[in-house]
Design a protein around this motif. Structure first.
Motif, mmCIF file in Angstrom:
data_model
loop_
_atom_site.group_PDB
_atom_site.id
_atom_site.type_symbol
_atom_site.label_atom_id
_atom_site.label_comp_id
_atom_site.label_asym_id
_atom_site.label_seq_id
_atom_site.Cartn_x
_atom_site.Cartn_y
_atom_site.Cartn_z
ATOM 1 N N GLY A 220 -102.602 -12.101 -9.156
ATOM 2 C CA GLY A 220 -102.405 -11.517 -7.682
ATOM 3 C C GLY A 220 -103.430 -10.157 -7.330
ATOM 4 N N SER A 221 -102.145 -9.455 -6.765
ATOM 5 C CA SER A 221 -103.171 -8.210 -5.142
ATOM 6 C C SER A 221 -104.317 -7.514 -5.357
ATOM 7 C CB SER A 221 -102.928 -8.271 -4.447
ATOM 8 O OG SER A 221 -101.725 -7.639 -4.206
ATOM 9 N N ALA A 222 -103.146 -7.374 -7.383
ATOM 10 C CA ALA A 222 -104.498 -6.310 -8.078
ATOM 11 C C ALA A 222 -105.559 -6.604 -8.600
ATOM 12 C CB ALA A 222 -103.209 -5.458 -8.852
ATOM 13 N N ALA A 223 -105.294 -8.164 -9.210
ATOM 14 C CA ALA A 223 -106.895 -8.558 -9.946
ATOM 15 C C ALA A 223 -107.189 -8.826 -8.557
ATOM 16 C CB ALA A 223 -106.003 -9.913 -10.568
ATOM 17 N N GLU B 100 -102.550 -3.923 6.409
ATOM 18 C CA GLU B 100 -102.655 -3.304 4.935
ATOM 19 C C GLU B 100 -102.680 -4.026 4.099
ATOM 20 O OE1 GLU B 100 -99.308 0.016 7.499
ATOM 21 O OE2 GLU B 100 -98.396 -1.890 6.638
ATOM 22 N N LEU B 101 -102.891 -5.210 3.977
ATOM 23 C CA LEU B 101 -103.073 -6.447 2.804
ATOM 24 C C LEU B 101 -104.061 -6.557 2.432
ATOM 25 C CD1 LEU B 101 -100.251 -8.283 4.118
ATOM 26 C CD2 LEU B 101 -99.842 -6.630 1.886
ATOM 27 N N LEU C 277 -98.424 -10.950 13.339
ATOM 28 C CA LEU C 277 -99.291 -9.744 12.639
ATOM 29 C C LEU C 277 -98.851 -8.840 11.430
ATOM 30 C CD1 LEU C 277 -97.128 -6.790 15.151
ATOM 31 C CD2 LEU C 277 -99.625 -6.854 15.166
ATOM 32 N N ARG C 278 -98.301 -10.202 11.486
ATOM 33 C CA ARG C 278 -97.917 -9.476 9.511
ATOM 34 C C ARG C 278 -97.988 -11.384 8.369
ATOM 35 N NH1 ARG C 278 -93.962 -6.434 12.223
ATOM 36 N NH2 ARG C 278 -93.861 -4.272 10.332
ATOM 37 N N PRO C 279 -98.531 -11.388 7.992
ATOM 38 C CA PRO C 279 -98.329 -12.736 7.044
ATOM 39 C C PRO C 279 -96.725 -13.187 6.475
ATOM 40 C CG PRO C 279 -99.655 -11.203 5.794
ATOM 41 C CD PRO C 279 -99.018 -10.534 6.982
ATOM 42 N N ARG D 2 -97.150 1.365 -5.563
ATOM 43 C CA ARG D 2 -96.404 0.776 -4.357
ATOM 44 C C ARG D 2 -96.378 -0.844 -3.559
ATOM 45 N NH1 ARG D 2 -93.609 5.798 -3.128
ATOM 46 N NH2 ARG D 2 -95.525 6.703 -2.596
ATOM 47 N N SER D 3 -97.953 -0.383 -3.228
ATOM 48 C CA SER D 3 -97.939 -1.641 -2.257
ATOM 49 C C SER D 3 -99.417 -2.071 -2.017
ATOM 50 C CB SER D 3 -98.204 -0.536 -0.900
ATOM 51 O OG SER D 3 -98.875 0.445 -1.080
#
Ligand SMILES: Cc1cc2nc3c(=O)[nH]c(=O)nc-3n(C[C@H](O)[C@H](O)[C@H](O)COP(=O)(O)OP(=O)(O)OC[C@H]3O[C@@H](n4cnc5c(N)ncnc54)[C@H](O)[C@@H]3O)c2cc1C
Length: 397
Positions: A19-22, A61-62, A80-82, A366-367
């Motif tokens: 995921g995003s953390a990896a 932010e992502l 603005l957001r995916p 958390r994000s």
């Protein structure tokens, strides 16, 4: 996908998770991607179950690296957001192009010996093998909390099931039913607006009032844009539920005291005094034909109300947050836990076992923009503020 690297047989770092953390660990971490093996059951974000729903975070932010154009390339122009699907594709691409090697497999066990770590993998085809590493970063995410036993037995679902079934176009098991959603955050609010069009009525049972960001709360994890729809439906339906010709989906939001399965009925209780705010005052007993409640405990019971519905007319949905996920095994089981279930770690993601680190949702982050890569090349000396005994190696194999 193949396993390759400068030191065949032993990796400088194995990152568990896709995921995003990896991706942040590989792309922003302190080990060159060429010396990293990523092992994941699946590549892409754990939010993928949200399908085409828009994420609450803005694109900026992502980001997984400094290159915003990589995410923009996956998004519809002008947004603005995916959506969760667009973000999923971005995370996959980001890992595939990172320069790290990638293996699709589930980590079944992690052990430590004098040489380093031994990870036991099982591939999707059922093949078992081992990989060896000097260091390991767990980026294994989190999973929705499960309902208590009595409600599980009454057929309660976790909220991700609703998203998955909607994305798959399956029949809506809540059609014409009363929906009761337990949860106070964005997940509960968004699930309510997704179920409202087909449900008989929707009641969100929260343990506290979170409030819209930034009007009612300056906590950026409070209700954000996609929750606004449920917010508006509560107020609108309190005025229009049952009135022709509008037929607005009926949604209520109550701060509640209890929710339980009691024989062939589902029962919940709430206090008038806990529901004096914007949404509560639009949701309490008598507001519409669905809000049929009885007072319990007599007139002096501080406005305690009870509603019940036949069990077979209600779908209960659990949306009370997530718990961390870790690979199974003795070493993981030996780690001390924080009250929220995450393993004990320092500010750099270092656990009690030297060389074993955590990042992302499994480290309580958390994000995506709160996610920081674990520091894997840190000196052996304890970090400032860290208790020396935390560095003691407990598990040996
Ligand atoms: C409904 C919802 C909406 C959200 N919206 C936002 C948002 O808008 N913005 C935001 O910043 N955050 C949001 N979040 C939080 C977000 O989920 C996290 O910030 C982020 O996805 C966590 O990423 P992660 O990589 O830690 O975990 P995940 O993305 O869950 O990845 C975990 C990975 O680990 C793998 N894995 C797990 N166990 C094993 C194993 N034993 N072996 C191999 N692989 C394994 C999984 O397959 C997966 O690839 C939301 C969360 C939820 C639940």
């Amino acid at each position: 996908m193949s396993q390759s690297g400068p030191r065949p047989g032993r990796w400088r770092l194995v990152v568990v998770g896709g995921g995003s953390a990896a991706a942040i660990q590989v792309r922003r971490g302190d080990v060159p991607p060429q010396e990293v093996l990523v092992v994941a059951e699946r590549l892409g974000t754990g939010m993928a179950f949200l399908g085409r729903s828009t994420l609450q975070s803005y694109a900026g932010e992502l980001l997984l690296s400094g290159r915003s154009e990589e995410l923009r390339a996956m998004m519809r122009a002008g947004d603005l957001r995916p959506s969760a699907s667009e973000y999923d594709a971005y995370v996959q691409e980001s890992l595939m192009r990172s320069g790290a090697s990638v293996t699709l497999a589930r980590v079944m066990d992690i052990q430590k010996n004098a040489q380093g770590f031994v990870l036991s993998l099982r591939t999707p085809g059922g093949v078992r093998r081992q990989v060896y590493a000097d260091g390991v970063v767990l980026a294994t995410g989190s999973t929705p909390r499960r309902p208590p036993e009595d409600l599980r037995a009454a057929g309660a679902l976790t909220y991700d099931v609703v998203h998955r079934e909607l994305a798959a176009g399956s029949s809506r098991r809540w059609e014409g039913m009363s929906v009761v959603i337990a949860g106070a955050g964005n997940s509960a609010m968004q699930t309510a607006s997704l179920m409202a069009p087909d449900a008989r009525d929707v009641t969100i049972l929260a343990n506290r009032y979170v409030g819209m960001y930034p009007a009612e709360s300056d906590d950026r994890f409070a209700w954000r844009a996609p929750s606004q729809l449920a917010y508006e439906l509560v107020v609108k339906s309190s005025r229009e539920c049952g009135r022709q010709p509008w037929n607005v989906p009926c949604v209520r939001h109550l701060v509640h005291e209890s929710l339980e399965a009691d024989g062939d009925r589902i029962r919940w209780r709430y206090r008038e005094t806990s529901n004096l705010g914007v949404l509560g005052s639009h949701s309490t007993a008598g507001r519409c034909r669905h809000a049929q409640a009885r007072r319990v405990g007599g007139e002096d019971a501080d406005g305690l109300w009870e509603e019940t519905r036949p069990r077979d007319s209600v779908v209960v949905v659990w949306a009370t947050g997530c718990t961390p996920v870790y690979p199974p095994g003795e070493l993981m089981g030996s780690l001390e836990r924080e009250p929220d279930g995450t393993v004990r770690r320092d500010a750099h993601g270092r656990t009690d076992v030297p060389g074993l680190h955590v990042t992302g949702a499994c480290a309580g982050q958390r994000s995506v923009n709160e996610t920081a890569p674990a520091l894997t090349r840190a000196p052996a000396a304890p970090a400032q503020g860290r208790e020396p005994e935390l560095a003691v190696e407990r598990a040996t194999v």
